[in-house]
Enzyme design. Structure first.
Site, PDB file in Angstrom:
ATOM      1  CG  HIS A 187      -1.810   1.324   1.052  1.00  0.00           C
ATOM      2  ND1 HIS A 187      -2.886   1.278   0.398  1.00  0.00           N
ATOM      3  CD2 HIS A 187      -1.652   2.460   1.858  1.00  0.00           C
ATOM      4  CE1 HIS A 187      -3.559   2.369   0.567  1.00  0.00           C
ATOM      5  NE2 HIS A 187      -2.713   3.238   1.626  1.00  0.00           N
ATOM      6  CD  GLU A 221     -12.113  -4.402   8.870  1.00  0.00           C
ATOM      7  OE1 GLU A 221     -12.057  -3.213   9.178  1.00  0.00           O
ATOM      8  OE2 GLU A 221     -12.007  -5.307   9.891  1.00  0.00           O
ATOM      9  CG  LEU A 222      -9.554  -0.544   0.950  1.00  0.00           C
ATOM     10  CD1 LEU A 222      -8.955  -1.201  -0.087  1.00  0.00           C
ATOM     11  CD2 LEU A 222     -10.170   0.752   0.432  1.00  0.00           C
ATOM     12  CG  ASP A 223      -5.522  -0.203   1.720  1.00  0.00           C
ATOM     13  OD1 ASP A 223      -4.941  -0.930   0.965  1.00  0.00           O
ATOM     14  OD2 ASP A 223      -5.873   0.855   1.164  1.00  0.00           O
ATOM     15  CD  GLN A 224      -7.858  -0.672   8.167  1.00  0.00           C
ATOM     16  OE1 GLN A 224      -7.789  -0.750   9.554  1.00  0.00           O
ATOM     17  NE2 GLN A 224      -7.486   0.296   7.563  1.00  0.00           N
TER      18      GLN A 224
END
Length: 278
Positions: A187, A221-224
């Site tokens: 990311h 979960e997005l980018d988690q």
């Protein structure tokens, strides 16, 4: 036959765990080459990575460990053979190119089984390294339909890990569940800041003084997902969003290759959406 293997152990913390594990290895006439351990005092959880050499009776060794250690113990014995990866890409070449070059010159000890793109832009680069490139286009498909085709192509290669080298699509929950803690993403920001799209524009508008990159396992979960590796560089008011992006690409490729190397050497424990790296 003498082999080398890695024993990964995690369990609730207790007195004498290191002694119990090493004594069992000794009883099995296994030589300990390297050993690292860590205790998370907040969760009272113990982690240990042990590199072993000898003649293995794997079933008996794991049974002896399970009998001697706390009930909720996880033990894995992993061979040291070269691992296989499949890389997913879209259009950006810097992370992919870095992995290809490091693999070519031996800095990454990995078999790149294939590269799969939802665009065809990087085919020529990949094929220069005599690695198969497959186009699995997302056009005129739902996300679920596309991810199903993607998973079918990936499974042809039975990879140990899937690497998202700037793959710019969100993967659906069914895909994620198919490969738990096996999909590594890069990311382009220092998570948890600036999640989602256009992080450099977000960073520029906030006037940040550092920019970074985060490699993590993906979850729903997005980018988690659990963070494996992070790094940052300093910037100042003279950097616009484009300059931040150029500088950030260098951090991205370095962080991704370091995270991949840790995974390839079985140094990562995932526990409660965090990682312990030994």
């Amino acid at each position: 036959m003498i082999e080398k293997k890695i024993l990964l152990t995690d369990c609730p913390d207790d007195k004498g765990l290191i002694a119990k594990i090493t004594n069992i290895c000794y009883k099995h006439q296994l030589n300990i080459l390297h050993n690292n351990e860590f205790v998370d005092f907040e969760t009272k959880h113990f982690f240990m990575r042990t590199e072993l050499e000898g003649i293995f009776n794997e079933a008996t060794l794991l049974e002896d460990l399970k009998y001697s250690l706390p009930e909720e113990t996880n033990c894995r014995l992993i061979g040291t053979q070269r691992k296989r990866i499949v890389i997913l890409v879209t259009k950006e070449a810097h992370c992919l190119g870095d992995i290809l070059m490091k693999n070519y010159y031996g800095a990454l000890d990995v078999e790149i089984a294939a590269v799969i793109g939802n665009h065809d832009n990087l085919r020529e680069l990949v094929e220069r390294f005599n690695i198969p490139f497959h186009l699995v286009s997302h056009e005129n498909l739902t996300r679920v339909e596309h991810d199903k085709l993607l998973a079918e192509k990936i499974d042809e290669y039975t990879p140990d890990y899937i690497v998202l080298a700037k793959y710019m699509r969100v993967l659906n929950p069914e895909f994620v569940a198919r490969y738990p803690n096996r999909v590594i993403n890069i990311h382009h920001s220092f998570l948890p800041a600036f999640i989602g799209a256009k992080p450099y524009q977000q960073a520029y508008k906030r006037g940040v003084k550092i920019i970074g990159a985060t490699a993590h396992f993906i979850n729903n979960e997005l980018d988690q997902g659990p963070i494996i590796m992070q790094n940052v560089i300093n910037v100042d008011h003279t950097y616009n969003a484009e300059a931040m992006m150029r500088a950030g690409r260098d951090v991205e490729k370095t962080v991704l290759s370091r995270a991949l190397d840790l995974a390839l050497h079985d140094r990562i424990f995932v526990y409660k959406n965090k990682t312990v790296v030994l």
